[in-house]
Write a protein that holds these residues in place. Structure first.
Motif, PDB file in Angstrom:
ATOM      1  N   GLN A  40      30.163  42.246  38.227  1.00 43.36           N
ATOM      2  CA  GLN A  40      29.928  43.393  37.342  1.00 43.36           C
ATOM      3  C   GLN A  40      28.438  43.624  37.131  1.00 43.36           C
ATOM      4  OE1 GLN A  40      32.440  42.030  34.111  1.00 43.36           O
ATOM      5  NE2 GLN A  40      33.991  43.570  34.537  1.00 43.36           N
ATOM      6  N   LEU A  41      27.665  42.542  37.070  1.00 41.44           N
ATOM      7  CA  LEU A  41      26.206  42.681  36.961  1.00 41.44           C
ATOM      8  C   LEU A  41      25.634  43.399  38.177  1.00 41.44           C
ATOM      9  CD1 LEU A  41      24.900  39.291  35.494  1.00 41.44           C
ATOM     10  CD2 LEU A  41      24.680  41.567  34.485  1.00 41.44           C
ATOM     11  N   LEU A  42      26.130  43.043  39.363  1.00 43.15           N
ATOM     12  CA  LEU A  42      25.679  43.710  40.590  1.00 43.15           C
ATOM     13  C   LEU A  42      26.015  45.196  40.549  1.00 43.15           C
ATOM     14  CD1 LEU A  42      26.669  41.079  43.315  1.00 43.15           C
ATOM     15  CD2 LEU A  42      24.353  41.749  42.676  1.00 43.15           C
ATOM     16  N   GLN A  43      27.194  45.526  40.003  1.00 39.53           N
ATOM     17  CA  GLN A  43      27.584  46.936  39.879  1.00 39.53           C
ATOM     18  C   GLN A  43      26.661  47.696  38.934  1.00 39.53           C
ATOM     19  OE1 GLN A  43      31.874  46.432  38.819  1.00 39.53           O
ATOM     20  NE2 GLN A  43      32.157  48.118  40.247  1.00 39.53           N
ATOM     21  N   GLU A  44      26.337  47.065  37.818  1.00 40.17           N
ATOM     22  CA  GLU A  44      25.580  47.743  36.766  1.00 40.17           C
ATOM     23  C   GLU A  44      24.091  47.856  37.072  1.00 40.17           C
ATOM     24  OE1 GLU A  44      26.585  45.313  33.463  1.00 40.17           O
ATOM     25  OE2 GLU A  44      28.690  45.960  33.423  1.00 40.17           O
ATOM     26  N   ASN A  45      23.587  47.026  37.963  1.00 37.82           N
ATOM     27  CA  ASN A  45      22.142  46.993  38.233  1.00 37.82           C
ATOM     28  C   ASN A  45      21.709  47.947  39.335  1.00 37.82           C
ATOM     29  OD1 ASN A  45      21.770  45.122  36.246  1.00 37.82           O
ATOM     30  ND2 ASN A  45      21.667  43.349  37.608  1.00 37.82           N
ATOM     31  N   VAL A  51      25.793  46.613  48.672  1.00 38.68           N
ATOM     32  CA  VAL A  51      26.149  45.556  47.733  1.00 38.68           C
ATOM     33  C   VAL A  51      27.171  46.050  46.711  1.00 38.68           C
ATOM     34  CG1 VAL A  51      25.281  44.019  45.914  1.00 38.68           C
ATOM     35  CG2 VAL A  51      23.921  44.413  47.980  1.00 38.68           C
ATOM     36  N   ALA A  52      27.007  47.297  46.268  1.00 38.45           N
ATOM     37  CA  ALA A  52      27.848  47.827  45.194  1.00 38.45           C
ATOM     38  C   ALA A  52      29.323  47.869  45.575  1.00 38.45           C
ATOM     39  CB  ALA A  52      27.372  49.222  44.803  1.00 38.45           C
ATOM     40  N   PRO A  54      31.077  46.001  47.920  1.00 41.55           N
ATOM     41  CA  PRO A  54      31.707  44.676  47.875  1.00 41.55           C
ATOM     42  C   PRO A  54      31.830  44.139  46.446  1.00 41.55           C
ATOM     43  CG  PRO A  54      30.069  44.755  49.612  1.00 41.55           C
ATOM     44  CD  PRO A  54      29.929  46.018  48.831  1.00 41.55           C
ATOM     45  N   ALA A  55      30.850  44.438  45.586  1.00 44.53           N
ATOM     46  CA  ALA A  55      30.911  43.982  44.194  1.00 44.53           C
ATOM     47  C   ALA A  55      32.102  44.610  43.485  1.00 44.53           C
ATOM     48  CB  ALA A  55      29.618  44.324  43.465  1.00 44.53           C
ATOM     49  N   ALA A  56      32.336  45.899  43.733  1.00 41.54           N
ATOM     50  CA  ALA A  56      33.473  46.586  43.115  1.00 41.54           C
ATOM     51  C   ALA A  56      34.788  45.960  43.573  1.00 41.54           C
ATOM     52  CB  ALA A  56      33.436  48.072  43.463  1.00 41.54           C
ATOM     53  N   LEU A  57      34.867  45.587  44.841  1.00 41.52           N
ATOM     54  CA  LEU A  57      36.082  44.954  45.362  1.00 41.52           C
ATOM     55  C   LEU A  57      36.294  43.581  44.731  1.00 41.52           C
ATOM     56  CD1 LEU A  57      35.829  45.911  49.138  1.00 41.52           C
ATOM     57  CD2 LEU A  57      37.527  46.740  47.496  1.00 41.52           C
ATOM     58  N   ILE A  58      35.190  42.843  44.526  1.00 49.32           N
ATOM     59  CA  ILE A  58      35.289  41.525  43.890  1.00 49.32           C
ATOM     60  C   ILE A  58      35.818  41.678  42.459  1.00 49.32           C
ATOM     61  CG2 ILE A  58      33.981  39.538  43.025  1.00 49.32           C
ATOM     62  CD1 ILE A  58      32.077  39.961  45.444  1.00 49.32           C
ATOM     63  N   VAL A  59      35.295  42.682  41.728  1.00 52.54           N
ATOM     64  CA  VAL A  59      35.753  42.924  40.357  1.00 52.54           C
ATOM     65  C   VAL A  59      37.236  43.286  40.357  1.00 52.54           C
ATOM     66  CG1 VAL A  59      35.551  44.452  38.354  1.00 52.54           C
ATOM     67  CG2 VAL A  59      33.487  43.598  39.480  1.00 52.54           C
ATOM     68  N   GLU A  60      37.622  44.166  41.273  1.00 45.42           N
ATOM     69  CA  GLU A  60      39.017  44.607  41.338  1.00 45.42           C
ATOM     70  C   GLU A  60      39.967  43.446  41.605  1.00 45.42           C
ATOM     71  OE1 GLU A  60      41.795  47.399  44.224  1.00 45.42           O
ATOM     72  OE2 GLU A  60      39.666  47.875  44.050  1.00 45.42           O
ATOM     73  N   GLU A  61      39.614  42.602  42.571  1.00 42.97           N
ATOM     74  CA  GLU A  61      40.472  41.466  42.906  1.00 42.97           C
ATOM     75  C   GLU A  61      40.437  40.401  41.810  1.00 42.97           C
ATOM     76  OE1 GLU A  61      42.650  41.329  45.599  1.00 42.97           O
ATOM     77  OE2 GLU A  61      42.027  43.414  45.512  1.00 42.97           O
ATOM     78  N   SER A  62      39.293  40.263  41.133  1.00 43.58           N
ATOM     79  CA  SER A  62      39.193  39.320  40.015  1.00 43.58           C
ATOM     80  C   SER A  62      40.107  39.750  38.874  1.00 43.58           C
ATOM     81  CB  SER A  62      37.749  39.217  39.508  1.00 43.58           C
ATOM     82  OG  SER A  62      36.897  38.693  40.496  1.00 43.58           O
TER      83      SER A  62
END
Length: 231
Positions: A40-45, A51-52, A54-62
């Motif tokens: 989420q930090l990667l998304q917000e920064n 990067v954004a 893959p970060a969104a996918l990580i958040v979704e799967e988390s």
């Protein structure tokens, strides 16, 4: 005597599995929260697109794993909420209000034939979880423009609640299996929703089953023991 011992051994194994499941779920929670938080930090920064995404996918799967862990904890731990007088009709009406935006978006008509004067002894929050789960399942099963009907009557000292959708139906061989843990027909489902429903309903001294199912739709029946009529 032999059957009693086998039943006790079965219950003991289930209790041990429950304890292991709860411990495992708690252990998963902490690293999962860290993974989700950093993503989420990667998304917000304002990270670059490389990067954004893959970060969104990580958040979704988390979040999906988080739901699974929460469902697992709900399934294995005993309920500690005290039971008080509850009107299932009131709880269903509140659940229908919560679901209203989703039913409107999917253009599914809701028909409710309820009575608020039947009273049980139970946990209103737990029952709301059951009713919301059954309503969501019915909504997902119903085709766009279909019907989702909820009906409650008194029958032989029980509050009998029927949830009827106009979906594609459930094969009869699956009628019992859909209430088993981790049995799911949806690729993104945890397979614990209906198992949790059964656990909560049985904790109330009631039962849940498939009333009937065909190509025209499915009826899920919940029965809860009454204590009195209101008023």
């Amino acid at each position: 005597a032999e059957g009693f011992r086998a039943e006790m051994a079965h219950r003991q194994r289930l209790a041990q599995l429950g304890e292991m499941g709860a411990a495992l779920a708690h252990e998963i929670r902490n690293p999962l929260a860290g993974i989700k938080g950093y993503a989420q930090l990667l998304q917000e920064n304002r990270s670059p697109a490389s990067v954004a995404r893959p970060a969104a996918l990580i958040v979704e799967e988390s979040l999906r794993l988080e739901r699974l862990v929460n469902d697992l904890l709900c399934f294995v731990r005993p309920s500690s909420t005290p039971h008080t007088p509850v009107s299932p009709g009131d709880v269903i009406r509140r659940s229908l209000e919560i679901m209203e935006p989703e039913t409107a978006r999917r253009r599914v008509a809701v028909i409710a034939d309820l009575t608020e004067d039947l009273v049980i002894t139970g946990d209103a929050d737990g029952l709301e979880q059951v009713f919301l789960n059954l309503l969501r399942n019915g909504l997902q099963a119903a085709v766009e423009g279909g019907i989702l009907a909820v009906r409650m009557v008194e029958r032989r000292g029980m509050a009998r609640i029927e949830f009827r959708d106009t979906g594609h139906g459930i094969p009869e061989a699956e009628w019992e299996r859909i209430f088993e843990p981790f049995h799911t027909t949806r690729a993104r489902g945890t397979g614990l929703g209906l198992a949790i429903c059964r656990k909560i309903v049985e904790d109330h001294g009631g039962g849940i089953r498939v009333g009937d199912s065909s190509a025209d739709g499915t009826t899920i029946v919940v029965e809860l023991p009454l204590v009195r009529r209101r008023g």
